[in-house]
Design a protein around this motif. Structure first.
Motif, short mmCIF file in Angstrom:
data_model
loop_
_atom_site.label_atom_id
_atom_site.label_comp_id
_atom_site.label_asym_id
_atom_site.label_seq_id
_atom_site.Cartn_x
_atom_site.Cartn_y
_atom_site.Cartn_z
N LEU A 286 0.45 -0.81 -0.11
CA LEU A 286 0.59 0.23 -0.28
C LEU A 286 1.03 1.58 -0.43
O LEU A 286 -0.11 2.59 -0.20
N SER A 287 2.23 1.30 0.09
CA SER A 287 2.73 2.54 0.91
C SER A 287 3.21 2.78 -0.88
O SER A 287 4.13 3.72 -0.70
N ALA A 288 3.65 2.04 -1.29
CA ALA A 288 3.81 2.00 -2.66
C ALA A 288 3.10 3.42 -3.38
O ALA A 288 3.20 4.10 -3.86
N PHE A 289 1.73 3.47 -3.06
CA PHE A 289 1.19 4.74 -3.81
C PHE A 289 -0.42 5.52 -2.42
O PHE A 289 -0.99 6.32 -2.72
N LEU A 290 0.49 4.98 -1.16
CA LEU A 290 -0.29 5.84 -0.12
C LEU A 290 0.58 6.66 0.96
O LEU A 290 1.99 5.64 0.86
N PRO A 291 0.34 7.68 1.35
CA PRO A 291 1.27 7.87 2.53
C PRO A 291 1.55 6.90 3.62
O PRO A 291 0.99 5.97 3.88
N ARG A 292 2.60 6.51 4.27
CA ARG A 292 2.79 5.26 5.01
C ARG A 292 2.23 5.33 5.92
O ARG A 292 1.90 4.23 6.34
N ARG A 293 1.48 6.76 6.50
CA ARG A 293 1.19 6.47 7.95
C ARG A 293 -0.22 5.66 7.58
O ARG A 293 -1.08 5.53 8.58
N LEU A 294 -0.69 6.46 6.72
CA LEU A 294 -2.15 6.17 6.20
C LEU A 294 -2.13 4.50 5.39
O LEU A 294 -3.29 3.59 6.34
N ALA A 295 -1.05 4.15 5.00
CA ALA A 295 -0.85 2.46 4.77
C ALA A 295 -0.91 1.42 5.73
O ALA A 295 -1.71 0.61 5.92
N GLN A 296 0.00 2.34 7.11
CA GLN A 296 -0.27 1.42 7.91
C GLN A 296 -1.91 1.08 8.72
O GLN A 296 -2.09 0.25 9.25
N LEU A 297 -2.94 2.75 8.75
CA LEU A 297 -3.67 2.59 9.05
C LEU A 297 -4.16 1.74 8.71
O LEU A 297 -5.81 0.54 9.24
N VAL A 298 -5.34 1.56 7.02
CA VAL A 298 -5.54 0.65 6.40
C VAL A 298 -5.25 -0.06 6.55
O VAL A 298 -5.71 -1.36 7.22
N ALA A 299 -3.59 -0.89 6.82
CA ALA A 299 -3.13 -2.49 7.07
C ALA A 299 -3.85 -3.36 7.63
O ALA A 299 -4.18 -3.95 8.15
N ASP A 300 -4.08 -2.20 8.79
CA ASP A 300 -3.40 -2.33 10.45
C ASP A 300 -5.10 -2.86 10.75
O ASP A 300 -5.87 -3.90 10.91
N GLU A 302 -7.97 -3.79 7.88
CA GLU A 302 -8.26 -4.28 7.35
C GLU A 302 -7.83 -5.28 6.63
O GLU A 302 -8.60 -6.93 6.45
N ALA A 303 -6.48 -6.23 7.05
CA ALA A 303 -5.76 -6.97 7.20
C ALA A 303 -4.94 -7.59 8.49
O ALA A 303 -4.40 -8.84 8.50
N GLY A 304 -5.44 -6.56 9.26
CA GLY A 304 -4.18 -7.20 10.81
C GLY A 304 -2.66 -7.32 11.38
O GLY A 304 -2.29 -6.82 10.11
N GLY A 305 -2.16 -8.51 11.36
CA GLY A 305 -1.25 -8.68 10.98
C GLY A 305 -0.77 -9.96 10.11
O GLY A 305 0.48 -10.55 10.05
N ARG A 306 -1.40 -9.81 9.03
CA ARG A 306 -1.48 -11.67 8.64
C ARG A 306 -0.64 -10.46 6.78
O ARG A 306 -0.68 -9.51 6.57
N ASN A 307 0.19 -11.53 5.93
CA ASN A 307 0.66 -11.18 5.33
C ASN A 307 -0.24 -10.65 3.89
O ASN A 307 -1.33 -11.78 4.15
N LEU A 308 0.39 -10.91 2.94
CA LEU A 308 -0.92 -10.22 1.63
C LEU A 308 -1.66 -12.10 0.69
O LEU A 308 -1.93 -12.72 0.35
N ALA A 309 0.36 -12.89 1.25
CA ALA A 309 -0.06 -14.88 1.05
C ALA A 309 -1.09 -15.21 2.31
O ALA A 309 -1.84 -16.13 1.38
N ASP A 310 -2.04 -14.28 2.72
CA ASP A 310 -2.88 -14.80 4.06
C ASP A 310 -4.31 -13.67 3.53
O ASP A 310 -5.27 -15.00 4.14
N LEU A 311 -3.77 -13.48 2.66
CA LEU A 311 -5.17 -12.52 1.90
C LEU A 311 -5.79 -13.37 1.00
O LEU A 311 -5.30 -13.17 0.24
N SER A 312 -7.13 -13.82 0.56
CA SER A 312 -8.23 -13.84 -0.51
C SER A 312 -8.27 -13.05 -1.09
O SER A 312 -8.18 -11.63 -0.73
#
Length: 396
Positions: A286-300, A302-312
Motif C-alpha cells: 500500500l505504501s507504493a501509492f499511499l503515505p506510510r501512515r495512511l497505508a499502516q492504518l488501512v493495513a491494520d 483491514e488485514a491485521g497482522g497477516r501477510n499478503l499470502a494470507d489474504l484472499s
C-alpha cells in the motif's frame, strides 16, 4: 439646528472586492460615490486570500462553478464582465501573476497589489472612502435613501449593499446586508458556511488521530458531485481543497465517499504484489501509492497482522474499498469561523440579473457574497464580486 446630510449619487456599503469594483465603475460614469466600511482597512479579505497572494480569478469562471437557488442568475454578470476583463485590468497595472492548478490565478507578489490597484482606480474615478464607519440606520426617501452613520448623516440616490457574508467573523463579518434586504422586503435564502472543513464524531477522530497532518490527492464525492483535489487529515476531521469544495454541497446527515488513491486499481496492485512476494506485509504494498501512515492504518484495519499470502481476493477487495470507496458521515462543519464563504443570502428572485437592482426597491442594489450566489474554491468568488460589482456600477 440639524445639519443637512452629505449628498452622493451613490453610497456603497462595503469596501471589499465587489464594493470597490462597483464604486470604481460608478465613478467612471461621473457619479459622486462614497464607499463606507466599518473596518479600519479596505479589502481585508483580498489581502489575506490565497495565502497572501490573492487567487483573484479563475480561467474557467463559468456558471457551472456557482451554487444558487437559481443557478442561471449569475450567467448575465459573468458574461458581461469576464475573468479576461479583470485580467486585463491587472495587466494594465503591471501586476505579475501566474496560473496554479485548475485555472487558478495568483499574484506573483503580495495580494496587497490588488487592493492598491482598486484604491488607485477608485481615486482616479473620483470616489471617496470612509473607513471605521458603522451604519446605524437606513431609510427610504422620495429621492433615494438616508443613512445615519457613526460619522454623520448621508443621503444618496442609489444605495449598493456589498457587505459580504457571515464567514470569518474575526474580520468583522456581520449580517447587516441581510438585515437591510429584509427591511426593504427582500427574501433571504437560509445561510450556512461554505468552503469549510468537515468534522467527525469522536470515535472516528480517535481512529484517525495518527493521520493528522497527512495529505493526499483524493477524489471526494457527494451524490453526483465530485472534486479531485488535495485532502488533509486534521485533528478535528478533514480539510484540504477537495473537502472544502464538497462542503458546499454536503448537508448534515449526508454521507460522502472518498477515493484516497484515485486512478489506481488497488485490488490489482495488491494481487500482483501477492503473486510476486506473498510474504510481503500489506502495508509495504500500500505504501507504493499511499503515505506510510495512511497505508499502516488501512493495513491494520483491514488485514491485521497477516501477510499478503494470507489474504484472499475477497480480503483484497475489502482493502480496495477501504482505500477508494471510503464512505463516512461527517458530523458537522467547522462553521463560519473558518468558512471561506457564506452559502445562501439575498434571494436572486428579487433582483434584476443585469443590474443587481432590487425589483421592488428602485435604487437599491445587492452585489457580491451577500447575494445567493456562491462559487467553488479557486478564484470563482472573487470573479463573482468583480462581475456583479461591475454590473451594478453600470446602473447606479
Amino acid at each position: 439646528m440639524t445639519l443637512a446630510p452629505r449628498l452622493f449619487d451613490v453610497v456603497v456599503l462595503g469596501a471589499g472586492a465587489a464594493g470597490l469594483m462597483c464604486a470604481i465603475e460608478a465613478g467612471k460614469r461621473g457619479r459622486s460615490v462614497l464607499v463606507i466600511d466599518h473596518a479600519r482597512a479596505p479589502g481585508e479579505k483580498i489581502r489575506i486570500s490565497g495565502g497572501g497572494r490573492c487567487n483573484f480569478t479563475n480561467l474557467d469562471a463559468s456558471p457551472r462553478a456557482y451554487l444558487s437557488a437559481n443557478p442561471r442568475f449569475c450567467i448575465s454578470a459573468l458574461k458581461r464582465y469576464t475573468q479576461h476583463d479583470f485580467i486585463a485590468l491587472v495587466d494594465r497595472h503591471a501586476i505579475a501573476w501566474h496560473e496554479k492548478t485548475l485555472g487558478q490565478l495568483f499574484c506573483d507578489g503580495s495580494a496587497r497589489q490588488i487592493v492598491d490597484m482598486l484604491l488607485r482606480e477608485l481615486r482616479d474615478a473620483g470616489g471617496e472612502l470612509a473607513l471605521s464607519t458603522s451604519i446605524e440606520e437606513v431609510s427610504r426617501t422620495a429621492d433615494g435613501f438616508h443613512l445615519r452613520t457613526s460619522a454623520g448623516l448621508l443621503a444618496c440616490r442609489s444605495l449598493v449593499v456589498a457587505t459580504g457574508g457571515k464567514s470569518i467573523p474575526k474580520m468583522g463579518a456581520t449580517g447587516l446586508g441581510y438585515e437591510i434586504a429584509e427591511h426593504f422586503g427582500l427574501k433571504i435564502v437560509p445561510t450556512r458556511p461554505g468552503l469549510v472543513p468537515l468534522t467527525l464524531e469522536p470515535g472516528s477522530l480517535e481512529r484517525l488521530a495518527p493521520l493528522a497532518g497527512v495529505a493526499v490527492e483524493a477524489s471526494v464525492r457527494h451524490g453526483k458531485t465530485r472534486f479531485d483535489e488535495g485532502l488533509l487529515f486534521t485533528h478535528r476531521g478533514l480539510s484540504g481543497p477537495s473537502i472544502l469544495q464538497i462542503s458546499s454541497y454536503w448537508r448534515e446527515g449526508d454521507d460522502i465517499e472518498i477515493a484516497l488513491a484515485p486512478g489506481i486499481d488497488v485490488f490489482a496492485q495488491l494481487r500482483d504484489a501477492r503473486a510476486s512476494n506473498g510474504r510481503q506485509a500489506p502495508v509495504s504494498a500500500l505504501s507504493a501509492f499511499l503515505p506510510r501512515r495512511l497505508a499502516q492504518l488501512v493495513a491494520d484495519s483491514e488485514a491485521g497482522g497477516r501477510n499478503l499470502a494470507d489474504l484472499s481476493d475477497r480480503h483484497l477487495r475489502q482493502i480496495d474499498s477501504a482505500v477508494n470507496a471510503w464512505r463516512l458521515k461527517p458530523t458537522a462543519s467547522e462553521g463560519y469561523r473558518t468558512a471561506e464563504v457564506t452559502l445562501g443570502g439575498v434571494d436572486t428572485a428579487g433582483l434584476d440579473q443585469r443590474t443587481m437592482q432590487a425589483k421592488e426597491a428602485p435604487g437599491l442594489f445587492f452585489i457580491g457574497e451577500v447575494v445567493d450566489v456562491t462559487g467553488w474554491l479557486g478564484g470563482y468568488n472573487f470573479q463573482w464580486a468583480w462581475s456583479s460589482g461591475w454590473c451594478a456600477g453600470q446602473a447606479v
